[in-house]
Design an enzyme around this catalytic site. Structure first.
Site, short mmCIF file in Angstrom:
data_model
loop_
_atom_site.label_atom_id
_atom_site.label_comp_id
_atom_site.label_asym_id
_atom_site.label_seq_id
_atom_site.Cartn_x
_atom_site.Cartn_y
_atom_site.Cartn_z
N LYS A 1 28.57 22.93 19.98
CA LYS A 1 27.27 22.71 19.32
C LYS A 1 26.22 23.68 19.86
O LYS A 1 26.46 24.37 20.85
CB LYS A 1 26.81 21.26 19.54
CG LYS A 1 27.83 20.21 19.10
CD LYS A 1 27.73 19.86 17.63
CE LYS A 1 28.86 19.08 17.20
NZ LYS A 1 29.25 18.31 16.25
C1 LIG Z 1 29.92 17.08 16.10
C2 LIG Z 1 29.67 16.12 15.01
C3 LIG Z 1 29.61 14.73 15.25
C4 LIG Z 1 29.80 14.07 16.59
O1 LIG Z 1 30.77 14.61 17.38
P1 LIG Z 1 31.13 14.12 18.84
O2 LIG Z 1 32.31 14.98 19.15
O3 LIG Z 1 31.44 12.69 18.80
O4 LIG Z 1 29.97 14.40 19.75
C5 LIG Z 1 29.30 13.91 14.17
N1 LIG Z 1 29.07 14.39 12.94
C6 LIG Z 1 29.13 15.71 12.68
C7 LIG Z 1 28.84 16.18 11.29
C8 LIG Z 1 29.46 16.62 13.70
O5 LIG Z 1 29.52 17.92 13.42
#
Ligand SMILES: *Cc1c(COP(=O)(O)O)cnc(C)c1O
Length: 393
Positions: free
Chosen positions: A206
């Site tokens: 991210k």
């Molecule tokens: C990254 C992401 C999440 C949450 O991801 P985690 O790996 O649980 O932190 C949720 N929704 C979207 C659209 C994502 O890209």
């Protein structure tokens, strides 16, 4: 040639030192770092509250609980997303009501979301068509519609105003999945300030990372208290030690992660602008290609937060063939997203088959995520684009 990673975190020595410093204190969880991170995060997004959790998925789960979703309740959401945005509804035995997406942005199509909300709230005969195939034939009354859960896909905000209007009209909660959109703005309002609650995520790919981690933001005092209780085994904020008021979870964010998050947040503008620069390099090189179309940023997106760089592959080139040829040149790339309703578990449980959501399925077939990170060099972008453009028929 050295291989190019699909994504990389952008970390400094100061950030590594901030994590190491936590290990010289007795506070490895529930300490000063999470408090400071939450305060800074709420200030950045512009909400009253921010509550740290151990993943974006955990945050979405708690937001779904706060929205009152229970057995058989319905939540309107998008099938063009990462699977967590629908799984969080299933955790509470709710049912995702998928509606198709806008062909330009890949975000929830507001007209269809509004039509679904109207049909489901007025209990018209047309209501059933919005349900998953496996539930459509049943004579049981459809469950109660409780919420709308839009996703800001790829870091571009969903078209929120029409969704907020219909939600207000019917008293539905709005949960923003802002996991891909930290810092993004919709009509000059920041992602995370638009719904009743929003969730951000900090996995290493991210825009900013804590390793694993997430953050729920909200204006609502009652929801913030509930999130703090639910992430900590259901202990009420005012409870004595080990007095558990409700069913809760261990969704706490540890102090090392929080320290990293706080340090990353302090240079979030730098992190975002480095990513925007890499995206601009890609767009520059691909702008004239008929076969690899760069992403479209709409006029409503007054600030894009670049999470991924996803091109659309045009015929006669085929996306999966492009993936193979890039891999042969040492360049990773991925389909993104694979539609949720076509994932094996959703097909089995809800009876979905191809054809249910044509726009989503088309995007699922032509979308290609290229290697992307703020730390990518212009030379690396060049290498990827040269390999792509060499495939021009
Ligand atoms: C990254 C992401 C999440 C949450 O991801 P985690 O790996 O649980 O932190 C949720 N929704 C979207 C659209 C994502 O890209």
């Amino acid at each position: 040639m050295p291989s190019i990673p699909m994504s990389s975190p952008d970390l400094t020595d100061a950030e590594r030192a901030a994590v190491a410093a936590v290990l010289t204190t007795p506070f490895l969880s529930i300490g000063p770092q999470i408090e400071a991170f939450e305060r800074a995060f709420a200030a950045y997004v512009g909400t009253r509250h921010a509550v740290g959790v151990n993943s974006g998925t955990s945050g979405l789960h708690l937001a779904v609980i706060a929205a009152g979703v229970g057995e058989g309740d319905l939540v309107i959401t998008t099938p063009f997303s990462f699977i967590a945005s629908a799984n969080c509804i299933l955790y509470e035995r709710g049912i995702p009501v998928f509606v198709d997406v806008d062909p330009v942005t890949g975000n929830l199509d507001p007209e269809q979301a509004i039509a679904a909300a109207e049909d489901l709230m007025t209990g018209s005969a047309a209501a059933r068509r919005w349900l998953p195939p496996a539930l459509r034939e049943s004579n049981a009354r459809p469950g109660k519609l409780k919420a709308i859960l839009p996703v800001h896909a790829y870091g571009q905000p969903a078209d929120m105003d029409p969704l907020l209007t219909v939600a207000r009209h019917y008293g539905l909660a709005v949960i923003e999945d802002a996991c891909e959109a930290i810092g993004a703005e919709y009509r000059h309002r920041r992602a995370g300030t638009l719904g009743d609650a929003a969730v951000f995520a900090f996995y290493p790919n991210k825009q900013m990372t804590t390793g694993e981690g997430g953050m729920i933001v909200t204006e609502r005092d009652d929801w913030a208290d509930l999130f703090r209780s639910l992430r900590n085994q259901g202990r009420d904020v005012f409870d004595a030690w080990l007095n558990h008021t409700r069913l809760g979870y261990n969704y706490r964010l540890d102090e090392m992660s929080a320290a990293l998050g706080l340090a990353q947040l302090q240079r979030i503008e730098e992190l975002l602008s480095k990513r925007a620069r890499v995206a601009a390099w890609y767009t520059e090189r691909l702008a004239d290609s008929e076969f690899f179309r760069p992403p479209t940023v709409t006029a409503d997106t007054t600030r894009m937060s670049w999470f991924v760089y996803v091109v659309r592959v045009r015929p006669p080139l085929r996306r999966d063939e492009v993936i193979r040829r890039l891999a042969a040149a040492g360049i990773p790339s991925r389909p993104y997203f694979t539609p949720i309703h076509l994932q094996p578990f959703y097909r089995q449980r809800f009876g979905y088959a191809p054809g249910a959501f044509p726009v989503t399925e088309h995007l699922g077939e032509v979308s290609l995520a290229l290697p992307f990170a703020g730390v990518m060099s212009e030379d690396q972008v060049d290498r990827v684009c040269t390999a792509l453009l060499a495939m021009t028929p």
